[in-house]
Design a protein around this motif. Structure first.
Motif, PDB file in Angstrom:
ATOM      1  N   PHE A  61       0.826  -1.208   0.000  1.00 48.81           N
ATOM      2  CA  PHE A  61       0.000   0.000   0.000  1.00 48.81           C
ATOM      3  C   PHE A  61       0.862   1.259   0.000  1.00 48.81           C
ATOM      4  CE2 PHE A  61      -3.526  -2.636   2.092  1.00 48.81           C
ATOM      5  CZ  PHE A  61      -4.245  -2.746   0.911  1.00 48.81           C
ATOM      6  N   VAL A  62       1.946   1.240   0.784  1.00 47.32           N
ATOM      7  CA  VAL A  62       2.841   2.400   0.839  1.00 47.32           C
ATOM      8  C   VAL A  62       3.498   2.623  -0.518  1.00 47.32           C
ATOM      9  CG1 VAL A  62       4.977   3.292   1.836  1.00 47.32           C
ATOM     10  CG2 VAL A  62       3.262   2.227   3.318  1.00 47.32           C
ATOM     11  N   ALA A  63       4.043   1.554  -1.110  1.00 52.27           N
ATOM     12  CA  ALA A  63       4.739   1.674  -2.390  1.00 52.27           C
ATOM     13  C   ALA A  63       3.811   2.158  -3.494  1.00 52.27           C
ATOM     14  CB  ALA A  63       5.368   0.338  -2.769  1.00 52.27           C
ATOM     15  N   ALA A  64       2.525   1.778  -3.400  1.00 45.98           N
ATOM     16  CA  ALA A  64       1.558   2.185  -4.424  1.00 45.98           C
ATOM     17  C   ALA A  64       1.015   3.594  -4.183  1.00 45.98           C
ATOM     18  CB  ALA A  64       0.397   1.195  -4.465  1.00 45.98           C
ATOM     19  N   GLY A  65       1.353   4.198  -3.066  1.00 38.98           N
ATOM     20  CA  GLY A  65       0.915   5.555  -2.772  1.00 38.98           C
ATOM     21  C   GLY A  65      -0.545   5.685  -2.426  1.00 38.98           C
ATOM     22  N   ALA A  67      13.052  -9.418  13.570  1.00 37.47           N
ATOM     23  CA  ALA A  67      11.628  -9.182  13.342  1.00 37.47           C
ATOM     24  C   ALA A  67      11.418  -8.181  12.212  1.00 37.47           C
ATOM     25  CB  ALA A  67      10.968  -8.657  14.617  1.00 37.47           C
ATOM     26  N   GLN A  68      10.281  -8.311  11.514  1.00 34.06           N
ATOM     27  CA  GLN A  68       9.958  -7.394  10.436  1.00 34.06           C
ATOM     28  C   GLN A  68       9.665  -5.997  10.968  1.00 34.06           C
ATOM     29  OE1 GLN A  68       6.667  -9.952   8.878  1.00 34.06           O
ATOM     30  NE2 GLN A  68       7.592  -9.543   6.896  1.00 34.06           N
ATOM     31  N   ARG A  69       9.870  -5.006  10.092  1.00 32.15           N
ATOM     32  CA  ARG A  69       9.397  -3.656  10.358  1.00 32.15           C
ATOM     33  C   ARG A  69       7.896  -3.630  10.094  1.00 32.15           C
ATOM     34  NH1 ARG A  69      12.461  -0.580   5.952  1.00 32.15           N
ATOM     35  NH2 ARG A  69      11.059   1.085   6.645  1.00 32.15           N
ATOM     36  N   ILE A  70       7.248  -2.489  10.362  1.00 32.38           N
ATOM     37  CA  ILE A  70       5.802  -2.424  10.145  1.00 32.38           C
ATOM     38  C   ILE A  70       5.450  -2.479   8.669  1.00 32.38           C
ATOM     39  CG2 ILE A  70       5.370  -1.203  12.304  1.00 32.38           C
ATOM     40  CD1 ILE A  70       4.900   1.334  10.594  1.00 32.38           C
ATOM     41  N   ALA A  71       6.398  -2.107   7.790  1.00 33.80           N
ATOM     42  CA  ALA A  71       6.155  -2.174   6.351  1.00 33.80           C
ATOM     43  C   ALA A  71       7.386  -2.751   5.666  1.00 33.80           C
ATOM     44  CB  ALA A  71       5.830  -0.792   5.781  1.00 33.80           C
ATOM     45  N   GLY A  72       7.165  -3.700   4.750  1.00 30.94           N
ATOM     46  CA  GLY A  72       8.270  -4.311   4.030  1.00 30.94           C
ATOM     47  C   GLY A  72       8.049  -4.240   2.533  1.00 30.94           C
ATOM     48  N   GLY A  73       8.947  -4.834   1.786  1.00 27.12           N
ATOM     49  CA  GLY A  73       8.801  -4.851   0.343  1.00 27.12           C
ATOM     50  C   GLY A  73       9.590  -3.749  -0.330  1.00 27.12           C
ATOM     51  N   PRO A  74       9.230  -3.407  -1.563  1.00 29.27           N
ATOM     52  CA  PRO A  74      10.002  -2.424  -2.336  1.00 29.27           C
ATOM     53  C   PRO A  74       9.930  -1.037  -1.716  1.00 29.27           C
ATOM     54  CG  PRO A  74       7.920  -2.918  -3.431  1.00 29.27           C
ATOM     55  CD  PRO A  74       8.052  -3.901  -2.308  1.00 29.27           C
ATOM     56  N   SER A  75      11.019  -0.291  -1.871  1.00 29.99           N
ATOM     57  CA  SER A  75      11.046   1.071  -1.340  1.00 29.99           C
ATOM     58  C   SER A  75      10.424   2.030  -2.347  1.00 29.99           C
ATOM     59  CB  SER A  75      12.480   1.506  -1.037  1.00 29.99           C
ATOM     60  OG  SER A  75      13.254   1.536  -2.230  1.00 29.99           O
ATOM     61  N   VAL A  76      10.079   3.203  -1.874  1.00 27.55           N
ATOM     62  CA  VAL A  76       9.541   4.240  -2.749  1.00 27.55           C
ATOM     63  C   VAL A  76      10.690   5.117  -3.226  1.00 27.55           C
ATOM     64  CG1 VAL A  76       7.288   4.222  -1.623  1.00 27.55           C
ATOM     65  CG2 VAL A  76       9.063   5.751  -0.782  1.00 27.55           C
ATOM     66  N   PRO A  77      10.573   5.725  -4.402  1.00 27.83           N
ATOM     67  CA  PRO A  77      11.670   6.563  -4.918  1.00 27.83           C
ATOM     68  C   PRO A  77      12.032   7.707  -3.986  1.00 27.83           C
ATOM     69  CG  PRO A  77      10.074   6.089  -6.656  1.00 27.83           C
ATOM     70  CD  PRO A  77       9.468   5.615  -5.373  1.00 27.83           C
TER      71      PRO A  77
END
Length: 264
Positions: A208-212, A230-240
Motif C-alpha cells: 500500500f505504501v509503495a503504491a501511494g 523481526a519485520q518492520r511495520i512495512a516491508g517490500g520495495p522502497s519508494v523513490p
C-alpha cells in the motif's frame, strides 16, 4: 492517558508545575472520546488507514506476533479503529499467524455505526494470491458480515470456488495472481466501503505504501527493545522518495505513544 498533540488548554496545564497530579488528562478515556479522537475525515472517496505497533528499535512483532509488544490501551484503540471502519483489510499470513476471527458487533458502537449508515460490524477483507487459507474457519463460515477475499484474476479457480462455497465473497482486484493495491482500494469503494482500515501485516502495508494509496498511519510506539530479525511495520520495495505525512494527534500512557499521521 494524556494528549501531547495538538496542544490545548488542558495539555498546557498538564505541563505546568502547578498542575495537580490527578489532572483530568491522566484518566482512562471513554470509548466515545477515543472514537472522536480517531474519527475518519469527511471524504467521499475511500480513505485507507493503517494501524500498527512497533518497538523502539523498529520490530513489528515478537516471535511472529504483535501481541507481545502491545498493551491494554493499544488493544482498546485497536477495537475503536475497528468500530469506526467499514472494512478491515488484512494479509493472509497475518490471518494465519494471529488467528483472525470474524469482527463482532459491539454495543458501544451500535448507535455510532447506525448514524454513519454502517452495518453492525466491519467486514473482513483477506488479501491473498494463493488463497491458501482454511475456509472451514469461522472467519469464512460464520461471520456477522460476509468475509471478502481479495485476489487476482489469475488465482486458482478451484480455490476461488472453495472460498465461495464457504460463504466468502471473492473480489478480483488485479490482473495477475495477486492484487494491485490501488485497484483493491477502488474495488472496496465500489462495494460501498469508504472507511478502510488495514492491520497489515508488514508485506501488505508495504504494498500500500509503495503504491501511494495509504492515507493515514495510526502507530503505537511501545517502550520496548526487541533486537532480533523481526519485520518492520512495512516491508517490500522502497519508494523513490520517502512520503511525508503530517502529525494529527499524539497520545501517551505508561510510556506508550499513540500517534496518528495523515497525508497533507
Amino acid at each position: 492517558m494524556r494528549r501531547l498533540f495538538p496542544v490545548t488548554y488542558e495539555t498546557a496545564a498538564q505541563a505546568s508545575a502547578e498542575a495537580p497530579a490527578t489532572d483530568v488528562t491522566e484518566r482512562e478515556w471513554e470509548l466515545g472520546e477515543l472514537a472522536a479522537a480517531y474519527a475518519y475525515p469527511e471524504v467521499r472517496e475511500p480513505w485507507l488507514r493503517a494501524n500498527m505497533v512497533s518497538t523502539l528499535d523498529g520490530a513489528a512483532q515478537h516471535d511472529g506476533r504483535s501481541q507481545p509488544i502491545s498493551n491494554a490501551t493499544d488493544m482498546r484503540i485497536f477495537g475503536v479503529l475497528r468500530g469506526l471502519a467499514d472494512v478491515v483489510v488484512v494479509g493472509a499470513e497475518t490471518v494465519r499467524q494471529e488467528g483472525y476471527r470474524p469482527a463482532r458487533a459491539r454495543e458501544a458502537f451500535a448507535a455510532l455505526r447506525k448514524a454513519a449508515g454502517q452495518g453492525p460490524a466491519p467486514a473482513l477483507a483477506v488479501v491473498t494470491a494463493s488463497l491458501d487459507l482454511d475456509f472451514s474457519l469461522p472467519l469464512f463460515t460464520s461471520p456477522l458480515v460476509p468475509t471478502l477475499v481479495l485476489t487476482g484474476a489469475a488465482a486458482a479457480p478451484d480455490r476461488i470456488a472453495e472460498a465461495e462455497r464457504a460463504g466468502a465473497r471473492v473480489v478480483i482486484a488485479g490482473d495477475g495472481v495477486g492484487i494491485a493495491p490501488a485497484r483493491a482500494v477502488r474495488a472496496l469503494g465500489d462495494l460501498g466501503h469508504t472507511r478502510l482500515l488495514t492491520e497489515g501485516g508488514p508485506r501488505l502495508l508495504g504494498q500500500f505504501v509503495a503504491a501511494g494509496v495509504l492515507d493515514e498511519m495510526c502507530l503505537t510506539l511501545a517502550p520496548m527493545l526487541s533486537a532480533g530479525d523481526a519485520q518492520r511495520i512495512a516491508g517490500g520495495p522502497s519508494v523513490p522518495v520517502p512520503r511525508q505525512l503530517e502529525l494529527v494527534s499524539l497520545l501517551e500512557e505508561a510510556g506508550f505513544l499513540y500517534s496518528r499521521y495523515r497525508r497533507p
